[in-house]
Design an enzyme around this catalytic site. Sequence first.
Site, PDB file in Angstrom:
ATOM      1  N   GLN A  82       9.685   1.416   6.325  1.00 48.37           N
ATOM      2  CA  GLN A  82       8.359   0.829   6.683  1.00 48.37           C
ATOM      3  C   GLN A  82       7.568   0.708   5.531  1.00 48.37           C
ATOM      4  O   GLN A  82       7.357   1.359   4.600  1.00 48.37           O
ATOM      5  CB  GLN A  82       7.738   2.166   7.399  1.00 48.37           C
ATOM      6  CG  GLN A  82       6.353   1.676   7.901  1.00 48.37           C
ATOM      7  CD  GLN A  82       5.422   2.547   8.581  1.00 48.37           C
ATOM      8  OE1 GLN A  82       5.404   3.608   7.829  1.00 48.37           O
ATOM      9  NE2 GLN A  82       5.306   2.566   9.786  1.00 48.37           N
TER      10      GLN A  82
ATOM     11  N   MET B 134      -5.141  12.691  12.052  1.00 50.60           N
ATOM     12  CA  MET B 134      -3.955  13.346  12.173  1.00 50.60           C
ATOM     13  C   MET B 134      -4.268  14.508  10.909  1.00 50.60           C
ATOM     14  O   MET B 134      -4.953  14.154   9.964  1.00 50.60           O
ATOM     15  CB  MET B 134      -2.555  12.546  11.577  1.00 50.60           C
ATOM     16  CG  MET B 134      -2.339  11.693  12.814  1.00 50.60           C
ATOM     17  SD  MET B 134      -0.613  10.861  12.546  1.00 50.60           S
ATOM     18  CE  MET B 134      -0.576   9.687  13.761  1.00 50.60           C
TER      19      MET B 134
ATOM     20  N   HIS C  95      -5.974  10.812   8.248  1.00 50.79           N
ATOM     21  CA  HIS C  95      -6.642   9.279   8.352  1.00 50.79           C
ATOM     22  C   HIS C  95      -7.912   9.323   7.457  1.00 50.79           C
ATOM     23  O   HIS C  95      -7.729  10.067   6.512  1.00 50.79           O
ATOM     24  CB  HIS C  95      -6.669   8.712   9.792  1.00 50.79           C
ATOM     25  CG  HIS C  95      -5.603   8.658  10.558  1.00 50.79           C
ATOM     26  ND1 HIS C  95      -5.284   8.512  11.759  1.00 50.79           N
ATOM     27  CD2 HIS C  95      -4.378   9.057   9.938  1.00 50.79           C
ATOM     28  CE1 HIS C  95      -4.003   8.361  12.364  1.00 50.79           C
ATOM     29  NE2 HIS C  95      -3.316   8.727  11.189  1.00 50.79           N
TER      30      HIS C  95
ATOM     31  N   HIS D 101       0.866  -1.197   0.127  1.00 52.51           N
ATOM     32  CA  HIS D 101       0.069  -0.027  -0.065  1.00 52.51           C
ATOM     33  C   HIS D 101       0.722   1.117   0.102  1.00 52.51           C
ATOM     34  O   HIS D 101       0.609   1.990  -0.771  1.00 52.51           O
ATOM     35  CB  HIS D 101      -0.909   0.015   1.124  1.00 52.51           C
ATOM     36  CG  HIS D 101      -1.822   1.067   1.115  1.00 52.51           C
ATOM     37  ND1 HIS D 101      -1.745   2.238   1.886  1.00 52.51           N
ATOM     38  CD2 HIS D 101      -3.145   1.141   0.560  1.00 52.51           C
ATOM     39  CE1 HIS D 101      -2.647   3.167   1.619  1.00 52.51           C
ATOM     40  NE2 HIS D 101      -3.427   2.608   0.740  1.00 52.51           N
ATOM     41  N   HIS D 102       1.919   1.325   0.845  1.00 48.96           N
ATOM     42  CA  HIS D 102       2.846   2.455   0.858  1.00 48.96           C
ATOM     43  C   HIS D 102       4.019   2.055   1.456  1.00 48.96           C
ATOM     44  O   HIS D 102       4.229   1.058   2.152  1.00 48.96           O
ATOM     45  CB  HIS D 102       2.239   3.879   1.216  1.00 48.96           C
ATOM     46  CG  HIS D 102       2.148   3.894   2.999  1.00 48.96           C
ATOM     47  ND1 HIS D 102       1.202   3.715   3.693  1.00 48.96           N
ATOM     48  CD2 HIS D 102       3.291   4.132   3.643  1.00 48.96           C
ATOM     49  CE1 HIS D 102       1.474   3.744   5.102  1.00 48.96           C
ATOM     50  NE2 HIS D 102       2.674   3.892   5.043  1.00 48.96           N
TER      51      HIS D 102
ATOM     52  N   HIS E 175      -0.990  13.936   4.874  1.00 46.66           N
ATOM     53  CA  HIS E 175      -1.398  12.718   5.720  1.00 46.66           C
ATOM     54  C   HIS E 175      -2.422  13.254   6.727  1.00 46.66           C
ATOM     55  O   HIS E 175      -2.414  14.212   7.600  1.00 46.66           O
ATOM     56  CB  HIS E 175      -0.103  12.338   6.531  1.00 46.66           C
ATOM     57  CG  HIS E 175      -0.655  11.220   7.521  1.00 46.66           C
ATOM     58  ND1 HIS E 175      -0.656   9.926   6.873  1.00 46.66           N
ATOM     59  CD2 HIS E 175      -0.426  11.143   8.667  1.00 46.66           C
ATOM     60  CE1 HIS E 175      -0.947   9.160   8.116  1.00 46.66           C
ATOM     61  NE2 HIS E 175      -0.923   9.836   9.295  1.00 46.66           N
TER      62      HIS E 175
ATOM     63  N   HIS F 137       3.848  -0.508   4.433  1.00 48.15           N
ATOM     64  CA  HIS F 137       2.405  -0.922   4.799  1.00 48.15           C
ATOM     65  C   HIS F 137       1.853  -1.915   3.726  1.00 48.15           C
ATOM     66  O   HIS F 137       1.682  -1.639   2.540  1.00 48.15           O
ATOM     67  CB  HIS F 137       1.537   0.267   4.713  1.00 48.15           C
ATOM     68  CG  HIS F 137       0.039   0.091   4.938  1.00 48.15           C
ATOM     69  ND1 HIS F 137      -0.898   1.306   4.846  1.00 48.15           N
ATOM     70  CD2 HIS F 137      -0.699  -0.724   5.252  1.00 48.15           C
ATOM     71  CE1 HIS F 137      -2.115   0.708   4.897  1.00 48.15           C
ATOM     72  NE2 HIS F 137      -1.874  -0.509   5.536  1.00 48.15           N
TER      73      HIS F 137
HETATM   74  C1  IYT Z   1       0.412  13.304  15.748  1.00 51.32           C
HETATM   75  C2  IYT Z   1       0.903  13.423  14.397  1.00 51.32           C
HETATM   76  O1  IYT Z   1       0.172  14.229  13.383  1.00 51.32           O
HETATM   77  N1  IYT Z   1       1.891  12.475  13.942  1.00 51.32           N
HETATM   78  C3  IYT Z   1       2.332  12.435  12.401  1.00 51.32           C
HETATM   79  C4  IYT Z   1       3.564  13.349  12.277  1.00 51.32           C
HETATM   80  C5  IYT Z   1       4.761  12.956  13.058  1.00 51.32           C
HETATM   81  C6  IYT Z   1       5.781  12.387  12.000  1.00 51.32           C
HETATM   82  C7  IYT Z   1       6.988  12.227  12.527  1.00 51.32           C
HETATM   83  C8  IYT Z   1       5.115  13.168  14.216  1.00 51.32           C
HETATM   84  C9  IYT Z   1       6.305  12.624  14.632  1.00 51.32           C
HETATM   85  C10 IYT Z   1       6.967  12.315  13.751  1.00 51.32           C
HETATM   86  O2  IYT Z   1       8.449  11.899  14.369  1.00 51.32           O
HETATM   87  I1  IYT Z   1       8.573  11.431  11.004  1.00 51.32           I
HETATM   88  I2  IYT Z   1       6.619  13.172  16.581  1.00 51.32           I
HETATM   89  C11 IYT Z   1       2.603  11.160  12.087  1.00 51.32           C
HETATM   90  O3  IYT Z   1       2.862  10.124  12.886  1.00 51.32           O
HETATM   91  N2  IYT Z   1       2.498  11.018  10.599  1.00 51.32           N
HETATM   92  C12 IYT Z   1       2.695   9.633  10.048  1.00 51.32           C
HETATM   93  C13 IYT Z   1       3.886   8.825  10.037  1.00 51.32           C
HETATM   94  O4  IYT Z   1       4.242   8.681  11.471  1.00 51.32           O
HETATM   95  C14 IYT Z   1       5.322   9.558   9.459  1.00 51.32           C
HETATM   96  C15 IYT Z   1       2.624   9.912   8.551  1.00 51.32           C
HETATM   97  O5  IYT Z   1       2.201   9.093   7.768  1.00 51.32           O
HETATM   98  O6  IYT Z   1       2.640  11.203   8.080  1.00 51.32           O
HETATM   99 CU    CU Z   2      -0.568   2.520   3.463  1.00 46.59          CU
HETATM  100 CU    CU Z   3      -1.453   9.140  11.014  1.00 46.09          CU
END
Ligand code: IYT
Ligand code: CU
Ligand code: CU
Length: 316
Positions: free
Chosen positions: A130, A274, A204, A65-66, A202, A132
Amino acid sequence: DPGECVSGIRPPQLSSSSNFSMDLRMPGVTPAGSDNYLCIAHPVPSGGDSYIVDFLPHANMDTVHHMLLFGCRKPFSPSGYWDCGGAQGVCGDTSSIMYAWGRNAPSTKLPRDVGFLVGKTSKMPYLVLQIHYGDIKAFRDHHRDCSGITLTMTFDPQPFLAGIYLLMSYNTVIPPGDTVTNADVACDYTSYPIYPFAFRTHTHHLGQVVSGYRVRDGEWTLIGRQSPQLPQAFYPATKGLSLKYGDTVAARCMFTGENMTTTTYIGSTANDEMCNFYIMYYMERRHALPFMSCMDPGSRQLFQHIPAEANVPIPV
Ligand code: IYT
Ligand code: CU
Ligand code: CU
């Protein structure tokens, strides 16, 4: 070909070249169920600095998926592959995203003379991939998957270094039944010039559209706008745009809680939401910062002037 399941560093193909390559491949895996996230880590050459100058994805759209590539100070797990669902399970501590691939999305190309710094000075001695995996049905034949990426790397210092500017909301609340909820983020830009060349969105399931802008002298210029329901890859940003001291960077995620019966908050599970807008940029090497972020909600006055397109869903 079992060779394609091996991760590691390959020396230059030509003696005249200082480029080498690094393969990050799943070691022949079969995911245990649908929506599994699996990670592998590999160290970058430890002696000095090196630069990633190109990404070549090897992914089967039927199964993957990604894919996301992160730089890590320490991977979450020291060896083999591991389950890394949820943002916490990728790096042992700090992580920075460097590349994303999504099915049917075009692959990100770094501009000429631009590289991601890894190794010694970057304090990111590991790369973590990573993947998915989507629908488990693709594995009914019990085949083993070796998806991954090949990185073109060099020890030659690059004139420009790539980096990521992450705008994210941490306090959005999406009430059930409401058609439109906006998550706004904005910050003053107070560093040396950066040149955005790609962006990634990004959210959900509830995100309809995510848009990012530069605001200069009251004028809003689009950096990029995309549906987060399309593959969450890095897409090309508006060309020829720079951010300089005194500009404002702003992003809006438009959500709908229309079909929900409960309130949705920011969080890391599929039932949470998010709001992220990533800008991939390059910067002159002497000023370079590899990572910047913005989590301020911005002011109501500022967002009164956001272009109307930021609330127009993108059909998927
Ligand atoms: C709470 C939220 O928005 N988390 C995001 C952004 C995020 C990315 C990283 C937060 C932190 C990081 O170290 I890199 I603290 C989030 O988790 N985004 C997901 C992936 O984890 C990257 C995404 O797919 O954008
Ligand atoms: Cu995915
Ligand atoms: Cu997310």
